[in-house]
Design a protein around this motif. Structure first.
Motif, PDB file in Angstrom:
ATOM      1  N   UNK A 228      94.656 102.542 -21.120  1.00  0.00           N
ATOM      2  CA  UNK A 228      94.031 102.712 -22.426  1.00  0.00           C
ATOM      3  C   UNK A 228      95.105 102.606 -23.499  1.00  0.00           C
ATOM      4  N   UNK A 229      94.925 101.666 -24.436  1.00  0.00           N
ATOM      5  CA  UNK A 229      95.860 101.459 -25.534  1.00  0.00           C
ATOM      6  C   UNK A 229      95.167 101.771 -26.852  1.00  0.00           C
ATOM      7  N   UNK A 230      95.884 102.446 -27.760  1.00  0.00           N
ATOM      8  CA  UNK A 230      95.317 102.746 -29.072  1.00  0.00           C
ATOM      9  C   UNK A 230      96.452 103.074 -30.034  1.00  0.00           C
ATOM     10  N   UNK A 231      96.177 102.896 -31.330  1.00  0.00           N
ATOM     11  CA  UNK A 231      97.205 103.195 -32.320  1.00  0.00           C
ATOM     12  C   UNK A 231      97.193 104.680 -32.667  1.00  0.00           C
ATOM     13  N   UNK A 232      98.004 105.054 -33.657  1.00  0.00           N
ATOM     14  CA  UNK A 232      98.184 106.471 -33.978  1.00  0.00           C
ATOM     15  C   UNK A 232      96.922 107.133 -34.497  1.00  0.00           C
ATOM     16  N   UNK A 233      95.942 106.338 -34.937  1.00  0.00           N
ATOM     17  CA  UNK A 233      94.688 106.912 -35.402  1.00  0.00           C
ATOM     18  C   UNK A 233      93.904 107.608 -34.304  1.00  0.00           C
ATOM     19  N   UNK A 234      94.246 107.362 -33.038  1.00  0.00           N
ATOM     20  CA  UNK A 234      93.560 107.964 -31.896  1.00  0.00           C
ATOM     21  C   UNK A 234      94.420 109.025 -31.200  1.00  0.00           C
ATOM     22  N   UNK A 235      95.539 109.380 -31.820  1.00  0.00           N
ATOM     23  CA  UNK A 235      96.486 110.311 -31.209  1.00  0.00           C
ATOM     24  C   UNK A 235      95.981 111.743 -31.328  1.00  0.00           C
ATOM     25  N   UNK A 236      95.503 112.273 -30.221  1.00  0.00           N
ATOM     26  CA  UNK A 236      95.080 113.676 -30.167  1.00  0.00           C
ATOM     27  C   UNK A 236      95.324 114.214 -28.771  1.00  0.00           C
ATOM     28  N   UNK A 237      95.551 115.499 -28.696  1.00  0.00           N
ATOM     29  CA  UNK A 237      95.776 116.137 -27.393  1.00  0.00           C
ATOM     30  C   UNK A 237      94.566 115.943 -26.484  1.00  0.00           C
ATOM     31  N   UNK A 238      93.371 116.002 -27.063  1.00  0.00           N
ATOM     32  CA  UNK A 238      92.163 115.836 -26.264  1.00  0.00           C
ATOM     33  C   UNK A 238      92.082 114.468 -25.615  1.00  0.00           C
ATOM     34  N   UNK A 239      92.418 113.412 -26.357  1.00  0.00           N
ATOM     35  CA  UNK A 239      92.370 112.066 -25.793  1.00  0.00           C
ATOM     36  C   UNK A 239      93.396 111.877 -24.689  1.00  0.00           C
ATOM     37  N   UNK A 240      94.614 112.351 -24.912  1.00  0.00           N
ATOM     38  CA  UNK A 240      95.660 112.228 -23.889  1.00  0.00           C
ATOM     39  C   UNK A 240      95.240 112.942 -22.602  1.00  0.00           C
ATOM     40  N   UNK A 241      94.769 114.176 -22.735  1.00  0.00           N
ATOM     41  CA  UNK A 241      94.425 114.970 -21.543  1.00  0.00           C
ATOM     42  C   UNK A 241      93.185 114.420 -20.837  1.00  0.00           C
ATOM     43  N   UNK A 242      92.152 114.104 -21.598  1.00  0.00           N
ATOM     44  CA  UNK A 242      90.861 113.703 -21.004  1.00  0.00           C
ATOM     45  C   UNK A 242      91.009 112.467 -20.126  1.00  0.00           C
ATOM     46  N   UNK A 243      91.684 111.450 -20.638  1.00  0.00           N
ATOM     47  CA  UNK A 243      91.718 110.186 -19.897  1.00  0.00           C
ATOM     48  C   UNK A 243      92.855 110.137 -18.879  1.00  0.00           C
ATOM     49  N   UNK A 244      93.884 110.934 -19.085  1.00  0.00           N
ATOM     50  CA  UNK A 244      94.928 111.041 -18.058  1.00  0.00           C
ATOM     51  C   UNK A 244      94.366 111.704 -16.806  1.00  0.00           C
ATOM     52  N   UNK A 245      93.508 112.699 -16.992  1.00  0.00           N
ATOM     53  CA  UNK A 245      92.888 113.370 -15.847  1.00  0.00           C
ATOM     54  C   UNK A 245      91.971 112.435 -15.070  1.00  0.00           C
ATOM     55  N   UNK A 246      91.453 111.405 -15.714  1.00  0.00           N
ATOM     56  CA  UNK A 246      90.590 110.430 -15.048  1.00  0.00           C
ATOM     57  C   UNK A 246      91.387 109.384 -14.282  1.00  0.00           C
ATOM     58  N   UNK A 247      92.700 109.479 -14.315  1.00  0.00           N
ATOM     59  CA  UNK A 247      93.532 108.510 -13.623  1.00  0.00           C
ATOM     60  C   UNK A 247      93.844 107.285 -14.451  1.00  0.00           C
ATOM     61  N   UNK A 248      93.525 107.330 -15.740  1.00  0.00           N
ATOM     62  CA  UNK A 248      93.815 106.208 -16.644  1.00  0.00           C
ATOM     63  C   UNK A 248      95.209 106.395 -17.235  1.00  0.00           C
ATOM     64  N   UNK A 249      95.990 105.330 -17.265  1.00  0.00           N
ATOM     65  CA  UNK A 249      97.312 105.400 -17.890  1.00  0.00           C
ATOM     66  C   UNK A 249      97.133 105.266 -19.396  1.00  0.00           C
ATOM     67  N   UNK A 250      97.359 106.363 -20.098  1.00  0.00           N
ATOM     68  CA  UNK A 250      97.128 106.420 -21.540  1.00  0.00           C
ATOM     69  C   UNK A 250      98.399 106.055 -22.285  1.00  0.00           C
ATOM     70  N   UNK A 251      98.260 105.177 -23.253  1.00  0.00           N
ATOM     71  CA  UNK A 251      99.387 104.793 -24.099  1.00  0.00           C
ATOM     72  C   UNK A 251      98.893 104.715 -25.537  1.00  0.00           C
TER      73      UNK A 251
END
Length: 329
Positions: free
Chosen positions: A204-227
């Protein structure tokens, strides 16, 4: 692709794909099932029966979106093909009413004017998804109208939030909002739509407008490599580099680790290591969409603006699907 490389655009392929898209627009197949579709649509219907199938109307809507014509001009184009198929011509009132009553596979919820899935087929392998949003102008006036009638401003815009497959530039999911809705509030809805459509998201790629602790944690737990490009205003990189102990996880270990890596090697190196440089492909998607289908909406009502936006998404994906098929051939 997700390795951070930036391939050159294949202009020759673009030309062939656009020509193939043009042929596809007129290679319609609604006439093959027209009678059967009408029988199904009129089964149990009270009142006047339908004369034109939904498949025919959907083709007219697609053609009008791509050609960017008025209903009156579209009437002549459509009737040329309708009469060639042995049907009686459609009237202007019928054309307008049927085009605007065609059911759409979208939802609406609170601040989201509309949301739905694109018509992209799931891939047999994990894909890299990029998130972003763009504005689409409403009723934009030309220079002469602005001068003569003192219309110096456009009457607002709507925002199109999308999740894009960076390999194919296809729009996997979309959310339409007004200009007041921020990008971050659409993240969960976009990703839910992508995964509900059967797409296997690996990155998952996104710019700084999507930078939140919730997004990092939610999709990392799903096995998605978040960047996600970390918002540097939250931490002074120069100050944190001098005092590394200032970097805390604050309940998000993944984000904290990425922040430390940025301080160690610099943001450019971090982007290269994590394939963030492929996020620019979503900008190519917006560019293709607006160059082919324009970046303004001609509709006047809010609901018809949503319809027109959705039609642009479907037409864009149709072109990209043709392009992908030619590329793999």
């Amino acid at each position: 692709m997700g390795d951070g490389s930036e391939p050159k655009r294949d202009c020759a392929l673009d030309v062939r794909a656009m020509a193939g898209f043009g042929r596809k627009l007129f290679d319609f197949d609604w006439d093959l099932t027209h009678s059967r579709d009408l029988e199904r649509m009129n089964d149990g219907k009270i009142g006047h029966p339908f004369v034109f199938s939904d498949a025919l109307i959907a083709w007219i809507v697609l053609l009008r979106t791509v050609l960017k014509t008025s209903y009156r001009l579209m009437l002549g184009i459509a009737n040329h093909f309708i009469e060639s198929s042995g049907l009686r011509p459609i009237s202007l009132t019928q054309l307008y009413d049927r085009c605007n009553s065609l059911e759409l596979d979208i939802g609406s919820d609170g601040r989201f004017l509309a949301f739905g899935r694109g018509n992209a087929r799931p891939k047999p392998h994990p894909i890299t998804v990029a998130l972003d949003a763009t504005g689409v102008s409403l009723n934009k006036y030309g220079g002469w109208l602005a001068h003569k009638w003192d219309r110096k401003k456009v009457s607002g815009w709507v925002k199109l939030h999308v999740a894009v497959d960076v390999d194919t530039d296809e729009i996997l999911a979309f959310v339409v909002t007004d200009e007041k809705v921020g990008d971050i509030s659409c993240t969960e809805r976009l990703m839910d739509l992508v995964m509900a459509a059967g797409h296997d998201v690996g990155v998952l790629l996104a710019d700084a407008g999507y930078d939140s602790k919730g997004n990092w944690n939610r999709y990392s737990r799903m096995g998605i490599r978040v960047c996600i490009n970390i918002n540097s205003t939250q931490v002074s990189e120069k100050h944190a580099a001098k005092y590394p102990s200032l970097i805390r996880s604050h309940g998000c270990v993944v984000r904290g680790n990425h922040m430390r890596r940025i301080l160690e090697v610099g943001r450019d190196q971090w982007k290269s290591e994590n394939g963030y440089n492929m996020r620019w492909k979503v900008e190519c998607t917006f560019s293709d969409l607006k160059r082919m289908l324009l970046d303004i909406l001609r509709a006047r009502t809010r609901w018809n603006c949503v319809r027109e936006t959705l039609n642009k998404v479907l037409a864009h994906n149709m072109y990209k699907n043709i392009r992908v098929g030619m590329k793999g051939a």
